[in-house]
Design an enzyme around this catalytic site. Structure first.
Site, mmCIF file in Angstrom:
data_model
loop_
_atom_site.group_PDB
_atom_site.id
_atom_site.type_symbol
_atom_site.label_atom_id
_atom_site.label_comp_id
_atom_site.label_asym_id
_atom_site.label_seq_id
_atom_site.Cartn_x
_atom_site.Cartn_y
_atom_site.Cartn_z
ATOM 1 N N VAL A 142 0.857 -1.177 0.000
ATOM 2 C CA VAL A 142 0.000 0.000 0.000
ATOM 3 C C VAL A 142 0.895 1.230 0.000
ATOM 4 O O VAL A 142 2.063 1.155 0.405
ATOM 5 C CB VAL A 142 -0.917 -0.014 1.264
ATOM 6 C CG1 VAL A 142 -0.090 -0.058 2.549
ATOM 7 C CG2 VAL A 142 -1.891 1.141 1.286
ATOM 8 N N THR A 146 4.653 -0.641 5.162
ATOM 9 C CA THR A 146 4.335 -1.238 6.452
ATOM 10 C C THR A 146 4.015 -0.187 7.508
ATOM 11 O O THR A 146 3.470 -0.517 8.561
ATOM 12 C CB THR A 146 5.483 -2.156 6.901
ATOM 13 O OG1 THR A 146 5.765 -3.102 5.842
ATOM 14 C CG2 THR A 146 5.128 -2.959 8.143
ATOM 15 N N VAL A 284 7.065 -4.341 -9.853
ATOM 16 C CA VAL A 284 8.371 -4.473 -10.509
ATOM 17 C C VAL A 284 8.798 -5.927 -10.418
ATOM 18 O O VAL A 284 8.766 -6.539 -9.339
ATOM 19 C CB VAL A 284 9.407 -3.549 -9.851
ATOM 20 C CG1 VAL A 284 10.801 -3.806 -10.433
ATOM 21 C CG2 VAL A 284 9.006 -2.093 -10.047
ATOM 22 N N HIS A 562 9.518 -6.104 12.712
ATOM 23 C CA HIS A 562 10.798 -5.401 12.788
ATOM 24 C C HIS A 562 11.920 -6.104 12.025
ATOM 25 O O HIS A 562 13.092 -5.903 12.337
ATOM 26 C CB HIS A 562 11.226 -5.245 14.252
ATOM 27 C CG HIS A 562 10.384 -4.299 15.036
ATOM 28 N ND1 HIS A 562 10.622 -4.004 16.366
ATOM 29 C CD2 HIS A 562 9.310 -3.565 14.676
ATOM 30 C CE1 HIS A 562 9.713 -3.155 16.794
ATOM 31 N NE2 HIS A 562 8.903 -2.870 15.790
#
Length: 628
Positions: A142, A146, A284, A562
């Protein structure tokens, strides 16, 4: 309140009404919310301040930036400050909308079209309670990446984290070097942190990224700070200072109680720059590299089911994230030669792409029951007054970032120089899995329904709070590999969690620290009691023993998105380095990586703020290179 923020709040409230008006039996509320999210993602018009989607992509640009997350949004913003440069920003996902704004409801976004939906390969001894024994690793697909799915906590780690990078040979990446870039991106709101004596030295005002301390607090927030003092810890106003050890309220990337994503911060304000072209819903599939000169000269992409090429006069900049950047490099022939040969990709440059994967592993299953109605139970916040409070004032329980109200940075007995380099983080939430009446939280982890029912089901709807111990300095390493040469096949993700036994030992100490917090007078005022139903698979160990907690970590192995390190930054002398300290891919001209994958060692903080910093610093290095 800004009109655009007010509008987002108002629309968000309508969505929340749909969500919480449904009785959450058998996960129905979760299903309804997912359906509404998908409707808005695919059908609803984009927000009025959204970045325009280019109707077509031109043949050539000065720079091609792949990925509109926390790194790519910053790079696209800063490079288009140079009026003579043209920038194409390519994003695989679409635009955010009002529903992603609501901080408390982040768990409902996982598994929707905003998420790549990645899951790890099974590994013995971890994620035993998860579906198919696979850990869920959400990644944003989006505009904003994140930063649209994360918990919005703004932490930077400690100065020693970046000084270690510099000592590894990464010139220009010491704490003194990176602090100006943290400050450059930031717009710290008025509040306790901004009023502190060190604020001017440590924080920025007037940057694009909104940072604030959420104003709404539960009665348990002050209790958490008092508990820290009982245990001998300080309560620093700002944990982003040189001595973070202690108990504090969180800082968050929110604006008037609404999520401030990378796209909202860095792209929407510049959406009308004539030298910025944005291609959304565009994937891509390969970086074009000339075999003889080994120079990147463009990318291949798929848009509206059509494959096209676009060329870069100056550079291709990969900001696709810790999984997709190494995937793209390997699909383009940049990676471990043996692995590329096995999947049928011709080798351009033999580099250790995909190695060095690190993460802050955690165990989010601790539940502390209380005897008063002072916590967040999802069904309780169906009350319309909370929705009105959020819509009109940007306040109330819906503004709690991912349910996290406060945080402690601590040192276990394994810490080295723990007074300034904590090895444990305890994230305090004024809610817990017993309050997960809609089912979104345990689905966020990918937890099996039978596991949830056996441990937590008998206490559903009960008031409780949670404390999540997070391993800040893992020794274990994982890896990203190609599943095949097909760019539409998800990469293989090997977490490597707890492969070094030291990590499990430290995390057990963190669990014991969390339990000690619950036993303080501050929490005993509320009758705090640890939920003591044994985890399935760990009944053979004595509940509460080190052996039991070590087993529990292997069952409920959680994370906070993370992951870092898969395109490691290092000097020429480092055989494991993929990019140099200027973030240029070794052995390939005109190609850089600018995202969390370049971190050689994971810092002791939440990685979103760090990725903004990396984007800021990279943009200056690129300008320095080409303006000369």
């Amino acid at each position: 309140m800004k009109p655009t923020v007010a509008l987002r709040h108002a629309v968000s409230v309508l969505i929340a009404v749909v969500l919480i008006s449904v009785r959450p039996s058998q996960g129905m509320a979760y299903t309804v919310f997912q359906a509404v999210v998908e409707y808005y993602r695919m059908v609803a018009p984009e927000p009025v301040d959204a970045v325009p989607d280019a109707p077509y992509v031109g043949r050539q640009y000065d720079f091609i930036v792949v990925g509109a997350g926390s790194g790519g949004s910053v790079v696209a913003n800063r490079l288009t400050e140079v009026a003579g440069w043209t920038v194409l920003l390519i994003e695989a996902g679409g635009e955010e909308n009002a529903m992603t704004d609501v901080p408390l409801l982040v768990s409902y976004l996982i598994g929707t079209g905003y998420d790549w939906g990645y899951r790890t390969e099974p590994q013995d001894g971890v994620c035993g309670a998860m579906d198919d024994r696979k850990c869920r690793w959400p990644r944003g697909k989006v505009m904003g990446g994140t930063s649209v799915l994360n918990y919005m906590m703004y932490t930077r780690g400690v100065p020693e984290d970046y000084d270690r990078w510099a000592r590894l040979g990464n010139v220009g990446w010491s704490y003194a070097d990176v602090l100006p870039y943290f400050k450059k991106s930031e717009d710290l709101a008025d509040g306790r942190v901004a009023a502190s004596p060190e604020a001017a030295h440590l924080h920025g005002r007037g940057g694009y990224l909104k940072v604030q301390e959420p104003s709404w607090k539960t009665p348990l927030g002050p209790a958490f700070l008092r508990a820290g003092r009982e245990l001998g810890y300080e309560t620093p106003v700002d944990y982003n200072g040189p001595r973070p050890l202690g108990f504090s309220y969180v800082l968050a990337t929110t604006d008037h109680g609404s999520r401030c994503s990378a796209s909202k911060a860095f792209l929407r304000p510049i959406r009308h720059r004539p030298n910025l072209t944005v291609a959304k819903r565009t994937t891509v599939t390969k970086v074009l590299i000339e075999p003889g000169t080994k120079r990147a000269y463009g990318v291949r992409f798929v848009r509206n089911r059509r494959t096209s090429l676009v060329y870069a006069r100056k550079e291709v900049i990969l900001c696709a994230g810790v999984f997709n950047s190494p995937q793209l490099l390997m699909l383009s022939g940049v990676g471990p030669a043996e692995h590329l040969a096995n999947v049928g990709v011709p080798v351009v440059s033999d580099l250790r792409v995909g190695y060095n994967l690190q993460d802050h592993v955690s165990m989010a299953g601790l539940v502390f029951l209380v005897n008063q109605s002072v916590t967040i139970v999802e069904s309780r916040y169906r009350n319309p007054r909370y929705l009105v409070q959020y819509a009109l004032a940007g306040d109330g329980p819906l503004t709690v970032p991912g349910g996290a109200e406060a945080v402690a940075f601590t040192a276990t007995r394994y810490a080295t120089n723990g007074s300034v380099v904590p090895d444990m983080e305890l994230v305090f939430g004024p809610g817990a899995l017993t309050g997960d009446t809609g089912g979104s939280l345990h689905r966020l982890f990918g937890m099996r329904e039978d596991f949830y029912e056996q441990v937590y089901g008998g206490f559903r709807g009960r008031d409780a709070w949670g404390l999540v111990p997070i391993l800040l300095r893992p020794r274990s390493r994982g890896r990203v590999m190609l599943r095949s040469a097909n760019p539409f096949h998800a990469p293989l993700l090997f977490p490597g969690y707890l492969s070094d036994t030291h990590d499990r030992d430290v995390l057990v100490e963190g669990i014991k620290q969390a339990i000690a917090v619950s036993k303080t007078q501050a929490f005993q005022k509320y009758g705090s009691t640890l939920l003591s139903v044994p985890f399935p698979g760990c009944e053979h160990e004595t509940f509460g023993s080190d052996e039991y907690w070590g087993c529990s970590i292997g069952q409920l192995t959680t994370n906070l998105h993370h992951q870092v390190g898969t395109c490691k930054m290092g000097p020429a002398s480092d055989p494991d380095a993929v990019v140099d300290p200027k973030l240029r891919v070794r052995g390939v001209k005109g190609l850089r990586v600018v995202d969390a994958s370049i971190m050689p060692l994971i810092p002791g903080g939440h990685t979103n703020a760090m990725t903004f910093m990396i984007g800021e610093k990279a943009a200056d290095m690129i300008k320095e290179n080409w303006i000369k």
